[in-house]
Design a protein around this motif. Structure first.
Motif, PDB file in Angstrom:
ATOM      1  N   MET A  53      48.573  27.243  41.505  1.00 58.20           N
ATOM      2  CA  MET A  53      48.962  28.254  42.489  1.00 58.20           C
ATOM      3  C   MET A  53      47.952  29.404  42.531  1.00 58.20           C
ATOM      4  O   MET A  53      47.456  29.827  41.484  1.00 58.20           O
ATOM      5  CB  MET A  53      50.342  28.811  42.112  1.00 58.20           C
ATOM      6  N   LYS A  54      47.639  29.891  43.751  1.00 54.33           N
ATOM      7  CA  LYS A  54      46.677  30.980  43.858  1.00 54.33           C
ATOM      8  C   LYS A  54      47.287  32.270  43.318  1.00 54.33           C
ATOM      9  O   LYS A  54      48.458  32.529  43.532  1.00 54.33           O
ATOM     10  CB  LYS A  54      46.308  31.185  45.318  1.00 54.33           C
ATOM     11  N   LYS A  55      46.443  33.085  42.631  1.00 53.63           N
ATOM     12  CA  LYS A  55      46.935  34.363  42.093  1.00 53.63           C
ATOM     13  C   LYS A  55      47.246  35.325  43.226  1.00 53.63           C
ATOM     14  O   LYS A  55      46.559  35.337  44.244  1.00 53.63           O
ATOM     15  CB  LYS A  55      45.857  34.984  41.205  1.00 53.63           C
ATOM     16  N   LYS A  56      48.260  36.200  43.018  1.00 53.59           N
ATOM     17  CA  LYS A  56      48.626  37.180  44.058  1.00 53.59           C
ATOM     18  C   LYS A  56      47.607  38.302  44.163  1.00 53.59           C
ATOM     19  O   LYS A  56      47.344  38.833  45.220  1.00 53.59           O
ATOM     20  CB  LYS A  56      50.012  37.761  43.755  1.00 53.59           C
ATOM     21  N   ARG A  57      47.009  38.670  43.003  1.00 49.85           N
ATOM     22  CA  ARG A  57      45.949  39.679  43.028  1.00 49.85           C
ATOM     23  C   ARG A  57      44.718  39.137  42.314  1.00 49.85           C
ATOM     24  O   ARG A  57      44.815  38.575  41.235  1.00 49.85           O
ATOM     25  CB  ARG A  57      46.402  40.961  42.331  1.00 49.85           C
ATOM     26  N   GLU A  58      43.580  39.337  42.946  1.00 52.09           N
ATOM     27  CA  GLU A  58      42.342  38.840  42.361  1.00 52.09           C
ATOM     28  C   GLU A  58      41.264  39.907  42.498  1.00 52.09           C
ATOM     29  O   GLU A  58      41.240  40.624  43.502  1.00 52.09           O
ATOM     30  CB  GLU A  58      41.925  37.586  43.138  1.00 52.09           C
ATOM     31  N   ILE A  59      40.400  40.004  41.504  1.00 54.56           N
ATOM     32  CA  ILE A  59      39.296  40.977  41.559  1.00 54.56           C
ATOM     33  C   ILE A  59      38.000  40.213  41.360  1.00 54.56           C
ATOM     34  O   ILE A  59      37.857  39.489  40.367  1.00 54.56           O
ATOM     35  CB  ILE A  59      39.435  42.032  40.441  1.00 54.56           C
ATOM     36  N   LEU A  60      37.068  40.354  42.292  1.00 61.03           N
ATOM     37  CA  LEU A  60      35.775  39.682  42.158  1.00 61.03           C
ATOM     38  C   LEU A  60      34.672  40.712  42.267  1.00 61.03           C
ATOM     39  O   LEU A  60      34.721  41.597  43.130  1.00 61.03           O
ATOM     40  CB  LEU A  60      35.608  38.619  43.253  1.00 61.03           C
ATOM     41  N   VAL A  61      33.694  40.610  41.401  1.00 61.97           N
ATOM     42  CA  VAL A  61      32.595  41.588  41.389  1.00 61.97           C
ATOM     43  C   VAL A  61      31.279  40.867  41.711  1.00 61.97           C
ATOM     44  O   VAL A  61      30.985  39.825  41.136  1.00 61.97           O
ATOM     45  CB  VAL A  61      32.504  42.276  40.008  1.00 61.97           C
ATOM     46  N   PHE A  62      30.518  41.456  42.639  1.00 58.81           N
ATOM     47  CA  PHE A  62      29.258  40.845  43.089  1.00 58.81           C
ATOM     48  C   PHE A  62      28.103  41.817  42.881  1.00 58.81           C
ATOM     49  O   PHE A  62      28.302  43.018  42.708  1.00 58.81           O
ATOM     50  CB  PHE A  62      29.362  40.473  44.573  1.00 58.81           C
ATOM     51  N   ARG A  63      26.888  41.284  42.994  1.00 64.23           N
ATOM     52  CA  ARG A  63      25.717  42.134  42.685  1.00 64.23           C
ATOM     53  C   ARG A  63      25.476  43.196  43.761  1.00 64.23           C
ATOM     54  O   ARG A  63      25.069  44.307  43.475  1.00 64.23           O
ATOM     55  CB  ARG A  63      24.516  41.229  42.396  1.00 64.23           C
ATOM     56  N   GLY A  80      52.057  38.584  50.477  1.00 62.20           N
ATOM     57  CA  GLY A  80      50.710  38.062  50.698  1.00 62.20           C
ATOM     58  C   GLY A  80      49.826  38.191  49.472  1.00 62.20           C
ATOM     59  O   GLY A  80      50.281  38.541  48.383  1.00 62.20           O
ATOM     60  N   ARG A  81      48.532  37.931  49.674  1.00 63.29           N
ATOM     61  CA  ARG A  81      47.556  37.991  48.578  1.00 63.29           C
ATOM     62  C   ARG A  81      46.662  39.210  48.724  1.00 63.29           C
ATOM     63  O   ARG A  81      46.342  39.625  49.838  1.00 63.29           O
ATOM     64  CB  ARG A  81      46.697  36.735  48.580  1.00 63.29           C
ATOM     65  N   LEU A  82      46.274  39.754  47.591  1.00 63.58           N
ATOM     66  CA  LEU A  82      45.453  40.961  47.560  1.00 63.58           C
ATOM     67  C   LEU A  82      44.164  40.635  46.810  1.00 63.58           C
ATOM     68  O   LEU A  82      44.201  40.213  45.657  1.00 63.58           O
ATOM     69  CB  LEU A  82      46.242  42.056  46.830  1.00 63.58           C
ATOM     70  N   LEU A  83      43.061  40.823  47.495  1.00 62.87           N
ATOM     71  CA  LEU A  83      41.769  40.489  46.896  1.00 62.87           C
ATOM     72  C   LEU A  83      40.880  41.724  46.882  1.00 62.87           C
ATOM     73  O   LEU A  83      40.709  42.369  47.928  1.00 62.87           O
ATOM     74  CB  LEU A  83      41.131  39.357  47.735  1.00 62.87           C
ATOM     75  N   PHE A  84      40.369  42.082  45.721  1.00 59.11           N
ATOM     76  CA  PHE A  84      39.418  43.192  45.616  1.00 59.11           C
ATOM     77  C   PHE A  84      38.027  42.609  45.478  1.00 59.11           C
ATOM     78  O   PHE A  84      37.763  41.864  44.528  1.00 59.11           O
ATOM     79  CB  PHE A  84      39.734  44.060  44.389  1.00 59.11           C
ATOM     80  N   ILE A  85      37.154  42.950  46.418  1.00 58.96           N
ATOM     81  CA  ILE A  85      35.768  42.508  46.354  1.00 58.96           C
ATOM     82  C   ILE A  85      34.931  43.756  46.087  1.00 58.96           C
ATOM     83  O   ILE A  85      34.907  44.672  46.916  1.00 58.96           O
ATOM     84  CB  ILE A  85      35.339  41.862  47.685  1.00 58.96           C
TER      85      ILE A  85
END
Ligand code: 6PG
Length: 247
Positions: A1-11, A229-234
């Protein structure tokens, strides 16, 4: 199952934009498969500019089934340098086959803030066929965050933070030098299927930590909590610099 909150860090913001473009494509495809259309609300600010640039190179996306709305707007003519819609029109709309009737700016170019908010609410109600207290469900809400923790035009301490009966409202800054605005309210933002925060820069690192690790309730960005819904921090490396490593 997809996580409800996700944090991804990019360059950097380019890499962030590349990732969001992939997420956009997937969400758009799923929404069209499910309901025949994709409804997205876009923010202004500088951070999403590389994304809008990349989107302008995607004539192959199903633009004829995409409906584009604005998260917030300053009360200025669309050709003013501070207009969010003006920026999106310049960066994106001239280059993609998005039909005119699929573009839904906040009518802020020639109206008093409260009239513009009411007009935008009417547009939303008509488009989403809302009855009584229903709230639109956007497939994707793209948000930025300021170094004070504001998001959309929802600023710390503002009355608009407590607005739970309106879809959009006027924001009149206490400081006369700042421009009046219109913003979507939390009930609309939080009813989206996907919310993506797009945050860059070292000046935001402390607030990013407050929002993500301390859940500081006085910060508008921390009040973004999707109903289902889903919350994504980029983030870029700078904005994510003070986060502890595990999530
Ligand atoms: C705007 C948005 C605002 C923005 C943040 C972040 O129109 O400016 O309302 O919420 O997303 O201030 O802006 P930057 O991306 O420029 O840092």
């Amino acid at each position: 199952m997809k996580k409800k909150r996700e944090i991804l860090v990019f360059r950097d913001t380019g890499a962030m934009a590349d990732h969001i473009l992939g997420v956009w494509t997937d969400i758009c495809g799923e929404a069209i498969k499910r309901r025949g259309q994709f409804c997205v609300a876009l923010s202004g600010g500088k951070t999403p500019v590389p994304l809008y640039n990349k989107l302008s190179l995607t004539p192959y996306l199903p633009w004829n089934k995409t409906h584009l709305f604005l998260v917030d707007e300053r009360i200025v003519p669309y050709d003013h340098g501070e207009s969010n819609f003006g920026m999106i029109r310049r960066m994106l709309l001239g280059s993609i086959p998005l039909p005119e009737e699929n573009i839904h700016p906040i009518p802020a170019d020639d109206a008093a803030p409260s009239d513009a908010a009411v007009a935008y609410e009417s547009k939303l109600s008509a488009f989403f066929n809302l009855v009584r207290n229903e709230v639109p469900a956007f497939d994707l809400m793209l948000l930025g965050m300021g170094a004070d923790g504001h998001t959309a035009s929802l600023f710390p301490g503002a009355d608009a933070l407590k607005e739970y009966s309106r879809l959009a409202c006027a924001v009149i800054p206490y400081d006369r030098d700042l421009m009046p605005r219109v913003t979507l309210t939390f009930p609309v933002i939080n009813n989206s299927s996907h919310i993506i925060f797009f945050i860059s820069g070292r000046s935001k690192a402390r607030i990013v930590r407050e929002v993500l690790e301390r859940n500081n309730p006085s910060l508008p960005a921390a009040m973004v909590r999707p109903v289902s819904g889903r919350l994504l921090f980029i983030l870029d490396d700078d904005a994510g610099a003070l986060l502890s490593k595990e999530e």
